[in-house]
Enzyme design. Sequence first.
Site, PDB file in Angstrom:
ATOM      1  N   SER A 229      10.329   5.880 -11.470  1.00 31.87           N
ATOM      2  CA  SER A 229       9.195   6.263 -10.630  1.00 31.87           C
ATOM      3  C   SER A 229       9.166   5.406  -9.357  1.00 31.87           C
ATOM      4  CB  SER A 229       7.909   6.049 -11.449  1.00 31.87           C
ATOM      5  OG  SER A 229       6.793   6.553 -10.758  1.00 31.87           O
TER       6      SER A 229
ATOM      7  N   GLU B 177      16.223   3.777  -4.051  1.00 33.64           N
ATOM      8  CA  GLU B 177      15.909   4.867  -3.118  1.00 33.64           C
ATOM      9  C   GLU B 177      16.187   4.452  -1.678  1.00 33.64           C
ATOM     10  OE1 GLU B 177      14.028   3.431  -5.433  1.00 33.64           O
ATOM     11  OE2 GLU B 177      12.515   4.795  -6.262  1.00 33.64           O
TER      12      GLU B 177
ATOM     13  N   CYS C  25       9.247   2.648  -1.480  1.00 33.33           N
ATOM     14  CA  CYS C  25      10.132   3.818  -1.492  1.00 33.33           C
ATOM     15  C   CYS C  25       9.326   5.099  -1.286  1.00 33.33           C
ATOM     16  CB  CYS C  25      10.914   3.859  -2.797  1.00 33.33           C
ATOM     17  SG  CYS C  25      11.964   2.402  -3.001  1.00 33.33           S
TER      18      CYS C  25
ATOM     19  N   CYS D 190       8.316   3.153  -6.207  1.00 36.05           N
ATOM     20  CA  CYS D 190       7.281   2.177  -5.843  1.00 36.05           C
ATOM     21  C   CYS D 190       6.645   2.538  -4.497  1.00 36.05           C
ATOM     22  CB  CYS D 190       7.890   0.779  -5.770  1.00 36.05           C
ATOM     23  SG  CYS D 190       8.831   0.502  -4.253  1.00 36.05           S
TER      24      CYS D 190
ATOM     25  N   HIS E 121      15.853  -1.340  -2.687  1.00 35.42           N
ATOM     26  CA  HIS E 121      15.617  -0.607  -3.929  1.00 35.42           C
ATOM     27  C   HIS E 121      16.605   0.561  -3.963  1.00 35.42           C
ATOM     28  CE1 HIS E 121      11.189  -1.944  -4.934  1.00 35.42           C
ATOM     29  NE2 HIS E 121      12.046  -2.938  -4.898  1.00 35.42           N
TER      30      HIS E 121
END
Length: 145
Positions: A77, A52, A82, A79, A50
Site C-alpha cells: 500500500s 514506487e 508515493c 505511503c 521507495h
Amino acid sequence: MDSFMQAAIDEAQKGLEEGGIPIGSVIVHDGKIIGRGHNRRVQESSAIKHGEMDAFENAGRQPARVYREATLYTTLSPCAMCSGAILLYGIGKVIVGENQTFMGEEELLRSRGVQVDVIQDATCVGLMKQFIAVKPELWNEDIGE
Ligand SMILES: [Zn+2]
C-alpha cells in the site's frame, strides 16, 4: 497471478537480495512496463527511493497523457510520499499487492479519483512479514517511525 504484479514482486525480491526492503513497483502503459523499481533506501542511503518512486525515476519523463493512462502496480500500500507522486502525475489506477502489514494513503487516492484495487496477495504479505520480523528498525525508518 497478474504478470505485472509478478514483475513488481520480482523487483521486491531483487531488493531483498541486495539487503534492502522488499517492496517493488512497475508502471504499465498500453500493456507494457514503462518503469520498474524497488525500494533502494538502504542500498543508496536514500530518503526518497521507495519502490514506487524508483519506478517513476526509471520511467523518467513521460507525456502527461501517458502517466494519466498508466496503471501503477506496487507490492505494498503506497505511503504519503508515493501517493503524492501518483496524484501529481495523475496515475489513473493503482493495483496494491497488500495492505495488511502497512496501510498507506488509499483513501486519499480514492478521494481524488484514483481507482485503487487491493489484491491481498500472500507472497506480498509474506515478504513484508518476514522482513519486519527480522529487521524491524529498518522498516520503522521506512515509514518515518
Ligand atoms: Zn512510499
